[in-house]
Design a protein around this motif. Structure first.
Motif, PDB file in Angstrom:
ATOM      1  N   UNK A 273       0.829  -1.202   0.000  1.00 52.84           N
ATOM      2  CA  UNK A 273       0.000   0.000   0.000  1.00 52.84           C
ATOM      3  C   UNK A 273       0.868   1.259   0.000  1.00 52.84           C
ATOM      4  N   UNK A 274       1.919   1.239   0.794  1.00 57.00           N
ATOM      5  CA  UNK A 274       2.818   2.398   0.844  1.00 57.00           C
ATOM      6  C   UNK A 274       3.447   2.651  -0.520  1.00 57.00           C
ATOM      7  N   UNK A 275       3.906   1.601  -1.192  1.00 55.12           N
ATOM      8  CA  UNK A 275       4.523   1.775  -2.512  1.00 55.12           C
ATOM      9  C   UNK A 275       3.496   2.265  -3.541  1.00 55.12           C
ATOM     10  N   UNK A 276       2.247   1.844  -3.364  1.00 55.24           N
ATOM     11  CA  UNK A 276       1.185   2.331  -4.253  1.00 55.24           C
ATOM     12  C   UNK A 276       0.962   3.830  -4.049  1.00 55.24           C
ATOM     13  N   UNK A 277       0.987   4.270  -2.809  1.00 53.81           N
ATOM     14  CA  UNK A 277       0.833   5.698  -2.522  1.00 53.81           C
ATOM     15  C   UNK A 277       1.991   6.506  -3.117  1.00 53.81           C
ATOM     16  N   UNK A 278       3.209   5.964  -3.019  1.00 57.42           N
ATOM     17  CA  UNK A 278       4.367   6.650  -3.609  1.00 57.42           C
ATOM     18  C   UNK A 278       4.206   6.729  -5.126  1.00 57.42           C
ATOM     19  N   UNK A 279       3.762   5.619  -5.731  1.00 53.17           N
ATOM     20  CA  UNK A 279       3.574   5.597  -7.188  1.00 53.17           C
ATOM     21  C   UNK A 279       2.645   6.728  -7.612  1.00 53.17           C
ATOM     22  N   UNK A 280       1.525   6.868  -6.936  1.00 53.67           N
ATOM     23  CA  UNK A 280       0.569   7.905  -7.325  1.00 53.67           C
ATOM     24  C   UNK A 280       1.081   9.295  -6.987  1.00 53.67           C
ATOM     25  N   UNK A 281       1.842   9.416  -5.929  1.00 56.08           N
ATOM     26  CA  UNK A 281       2.457  10.710  -5.622  1.00 56.08           C
ATOM     27  C   UNK A 281       3.361  11.160  -6.765  1.00 56.08           C
ATOM     28  N   UNK A 282       4.158  10.241  -7.295  1.00 61.34           N
ATOM     29  CA  UNK A 282       5.060  10.577  -8.390  1.00 61.34           C
ATOM     30  C   UNK A 282       4.293  10.853  -9.684  1.00 61.34           C
ATOM     31  N   UNK A 283       3.211  10.113  -9.914  1.00 54.48           N
ATOM     32  CA  UNK A 283       2.400  10.336 -11.115  1.00 54.48           C
ATOM     33  C   UNK A 283       1.706  11.698 -11.064  1.00 54.48           C
ATOM     34  N   UNK A 284       1.077  11.995  -9.941  1.00 55.15           N
ATOM     35  CA  UNK A 284       0.333  13.254  -9.816  1.00 55.15           C
ATOM     36  C   UNK A 284       1.273  14.455  -9.769  1.00 55.15           C
ATOM     37  N   UNK A 285       2.462  14.231  -9.256  1.00 52.87           N
ATOM     38  CA  UNK A 285       3.469  15.295  -9.219  1.00 52.87           C
ATOM     39  C   UNK A 285       3.808  15.772 -10.632  1.00 52.87           C
ATOM     40  N   UNK A 286       3.823  14.846 -11.590  1.00 50.99           N
ATOM     41  CA  UNK A 286       4.177  15.179 -12.967  1.00 50.99           C
ATOM     42  C   UNK A 286       3.131  16.071 -13.633  1.00 50.99           C
ATOM     43  N   UNK A 287       1.863  15.881 -13.288  1.00 55.01           N
ATOM     44  CA  UNK A 287       0.806  16.638 -13.970  1.00 55.01           C
ATOM     45  C   UNK A 287       0.402  17.898 -13.208  1.00 55.01           C
ATOM     46  N   UNK A 288       0.911  18.034 -11.985  1.00 57.39           N
ATOM     47  CA  UNK A 288       0.692  19.239 -11.184  1.00 57.39           C
ATOM     48  C   UNK A 288      -0.790  19.581 -11.034  1.00 57.39           C
ATOM     49  N   UNK A 289      -1.577  18.572 -10.700  1.00 58.95           N
ATOM     50  CA  UNK A 289      -2.998  18.781 -10.403  1.00 58.95           C
ATOM     51  C   UNK A 289      -3.118  18.944  -8.882  1.00 58.95           C
ATOM     52  N   UNK A 290      -3.190  20.180  -8.421  1.00 59.02           N
ATOM     53  CA  UNK A 290      -3.151  20.435  -6.977  1.00 59.02           C
ATOM     54  C   UNK A 290      -4.332  19.808  -6.251  1.00 59.02           C
ATOM     55  N   UNK A 291      -5.493  19.777  -6.906  1.00 59.06           N
ATOM     56  CA  UNK A 291      -6.677  19.181  -6.275  1.00 59.06           C
ATOM     57  C   UNK A 291      -6.483  17.700  -5.998  1.00 59.06           C
ATOM     58  N   UNK A 292      -6.016  16.968  -7.016  1.00 54.51           N
ATOM     59  CA  UNK A 292      -5.765  15.537  -6.845  1.00 54.51           C
ATOM     60  C   UNK A 292      -4.650  15.293  -5.830  1.00 54.51           C
ATOM     61  N   UNK A 293      -3.644  16.163  -5.850  1.00 55.69           N
ATOM     62  CA  UNK A 293      -2.513  15.996  -4.943  1.00 55.69           C
ATOM     63  C   UNK A 293      -2.962  16.161  -3.491  1.00 55.69           C
ATOM     64  N   UNK A 294      -3.854  17.090  -3.250  1.00 52.37           N
ATOM     65  CA  UNK A 294      -4.369  17.285  -1.889  1.00 52.37           C
ATOM     66  C   UNK A 294      -5.140  16.053  -1.418  1.00 52.37           C
ATOM     67  N   UNK A 295      -5.876  15.437  -2.345  1.00 55.87           N
ATOM     68  CA  UNK A 295      -6.602  14.209  -1.992  1.00 55.87           C
ATOM     69  C   UNK A 295      -5.607  13.103  -1.617  1.00 55.87           C
ATOM     70  N   UNK A 296      -4.541  12.984  -2.425  1.00 56.12           N
ATOM     71  CA  UNK A 296      -3.525  11.968  -2.126  1.00 56.12           C
ATOM     72  C   UNK A 296      -2.868  12.245  -0.776  1.00 56.12           C
ATOM     73  N   UNK A 297      -2.553  13.517  -0.503  1.00 59.65           N
ATOM     74  CA  UNK A 297      -1.925  13.858   0.777  1.00 59.65           C
ATOM     75  C   UNK A 297      -2.824  13.455   1.945  1.00 59.65           C
ATOM     76  N   UNK A 298      -4.115  13.656   1.783  1.00 59.36           N
ATOM     77  CA  UNK A 298      -5.038  13.267   2.856  1.00 59.36           C
ATOM     78  C   UNK A 298      -5.054  11.745   3.021  1.00 59.36           C
TER      79      UNK A 298
END
Length: 514
Positions: free
Chosen positions: A156-181
């Motif tokens: 699960x942790x590695x999955x969260x990192x994967x999505x953090x790196x994916x969302x970081x590339x597209x700079x979607x702040x809304x999605x990134x905030x959801x991931x951070x939560x």
């Protein structure tokens, strides 16, 4: 949304009218011309988004026109279109940084695909990534309520990192905030899981590989096969490994990538000594009191890793030639790199590299580093930049040329702390921000994993009434005295010692030379 403007340059442009009409029907603007010279004149006076360029034209050739276009504006994507399939032509075009290469006759769908690929790529990737994460979000939320063993937490942790790196590339702040939560929620649940199961992991049943069992279980078996370079990069998180993995795999191919769990406290004197000794902190204190130092003892706490390693190798009955090196400065790194060929006859060369640890401490102490590593994305980027220009990479390249197996791992990770938790202790209480050991500790129960009997988790007691507390989530301990100044100074710094996914679940990678 503004129309996209295409400049199409071809000496037979009249034959391409069907393609031009097709593109206009798809809402693209098309400027056409029959020669490279006219194309350069048009570009001098007009803003275009992409150029389709015929390779074989009278006058200025396509490749010559391409060079001129790049001099005028290197950011304009140029798609080369040619009848010529000669490899040298393709290489020249690619070397001149074309965006795409199409062979005549081209059909309208090829043109459309090239446009999508070169102009809509970022938007399409962004939309696809966002859509995929929205679907994955629900699955991760379900997984969080069902995870019940250490393997599933690592996944699960590695999955969260994967999505953090994916969302970081597209700079979607809304999605990134959801991931951070989701990361915050995951750490809250992980803290409860560790609190419930951690003590049971030491009985040898149903527990993960941990700091004190890592060498025996995963490193020693590799040493029987080929000369090995073991690199322990202090304080390396999983996402930081991903940041420079691609650089390493230019020279090595991965054989195994997995994770193990750092012991508590997730701090260097405990976790790294445990790796090299093959013992828990309580075991080190009992078996090697001359080398083990508790928090309140004077002197360096990691001065005897080579002694611990030698004792473990002897205890395991390994008949190997080995050397240990600790690198804490650029000068030491360069010296080892320049003399690395001297390691060629070793079965094991163990290197502790301290840069990431120094970086995290510098972030606390130096304003410039606070600016450069203001968040996890910047922290990863700084780690990657360091690695690409470090003696460590030079050492890895030499090891590859010498045919050495490579193992990269760490002793613990680190977490960006955001919120304070008040704690009260006496003068003998340890100073770390993510864990405390001492007598008569007063703290908020909900914020910590508490070990009132340190021996239950194989930790030594400084005195009869000592206990340990470990901060959960992204908390850090602060004393009531001078509280506001202290909190302001340490908030948004990288710390370790406590209970979090980032600190406890850490990479172990085995690679063979290419």
């Amino acid at each position: 949304m503004n129309k996209i403007t295409i400049l199409w340059v071809d000496d037979e442009i009249d034959l391409l009218k069907p393609h031009i009409l097709f593109l206009k029907g798809k809402n693209y603007d098309c400027i056409t011309c029959p020669s490279g010279q006219e194309a350069l004149e048009i570009l001098a006076d007009n803003k275009v988004d992409i150029v389709f360029l015929d390779e074989n034209m009278p006058g200025i050739s396509g490749l010559e026109t391409l060079s001129e276009i790049k001099l005028m504006d290197s950011s304009i994507p140029v798609v080369m279109i040619t009848k010529n399939e000669e490899e040298s032509i393709m290489e020249d075009a690619i070397g001149s940084k074309i965006a795409d290469y199409l062979i005549k006759p081209v059909n309208p769908n090829q043109i459309l695909l090239s446009l999508k690929k070169n102009l809509d790529h970022s938007r399409l990737v962004s939309e696809k990534t966002t859509s995929n994460y929205q679907q994955e979000f629900r699955k991760i939320a379900m997984d969080l309520s069902m995870v019940n063993n250490f393997e599933e937490w690592a996944q699960l942790y590695k999955k969260l990192i994967y999505w953090e790196l994916q969302l970081e590339e597209i700079e979607d702040s809304g999605m990134f905030e959801i991931l951070e939560s989701q990361k915050v929620e995951a750490n809250a649940q992980f803290g409860k899981f560790v609190d419930k199961h951690y003590a049971d992991w030491f009985d040898g049943h149903d527990g993960p590989v941990m700091s004190h069992t890592l060498f025996k279980n995963w490193i020693a078996p590799e040493l029987k096969k080929t000369p090995t370079l073991l690199i322990v990069v202090d304080n390396l998180r999983y996402d930081q490994w991903f940041a420079f993995e691609e650089t390493v795999t230019n020279f090595y191919k991965k054989i195994k990538e997995t994770s193990y769990y750092s012991i508590l406290p997730t701090a260097t004197q405990y976790a790294r000594n445990a790796i090299f000794s093959g013992l828990t902190p309580l075991g080190m204190e009992k078996r090697h009191p001359e080398w083990w130092k508790n928090d309140t003892d004077e002197g360096g706490k990691n001065l005897f890793e080579d002694k611990f390693l030698g004792a473990q190798i002897e205890r395991l009955g390994l008949d190997i030639k080995w050397e240990y090196h600790k690198i804490s400065s650029l000068k030491q790194g360069k010296h080892l790199s320049q003399n690395f060929k001297s390691q060629k006859d070793n079965d094991l060369t163990a290197i502790v590299y301290n840069f990431v640890d120094m970086l995290s401490h510098s972030k606390t102490e130096m304003e410039v580093i606070k600016e450069l590593a203001s968040n996890d994305k910047a922290y990863r980027s700084l780690t990657q930049s360091w690695f690409k220009n470090s003696p460590l990479l030079e050492i890895i390249q030499q090891a590859q040329q010498m045919g050495m197996k490579l193992i990269i791992t760490t002793d613990h990770g680190t977490i960006n702390v955001k919120h304070p938790s008040k704690v009260i202790g006496d003068k003998e209480t340890s100073l770390n921000l993510r864990y405390k050991t001492g007598r008569s500790l007063t703290f908020d129960d909900k914020d910590v994993l508490a070990a009132r009997d340190p021996k239950s988790i194989h930790l030594p007691s400084i005195n009869m009434s000592s206990s340990y507390i470990f901060a959960k989530n992204d908390l850090f301990f602060a004393y009531p005295n001078n509280y506001n100044h202290y909190v302001s100074y340490y908030r948004n710094t990288y710390q370790h010692g406590g209970v979090s996914l980032e600190e406890m679940i850490i990479p172990f990678v085995v690679l063979d030379p290419k």
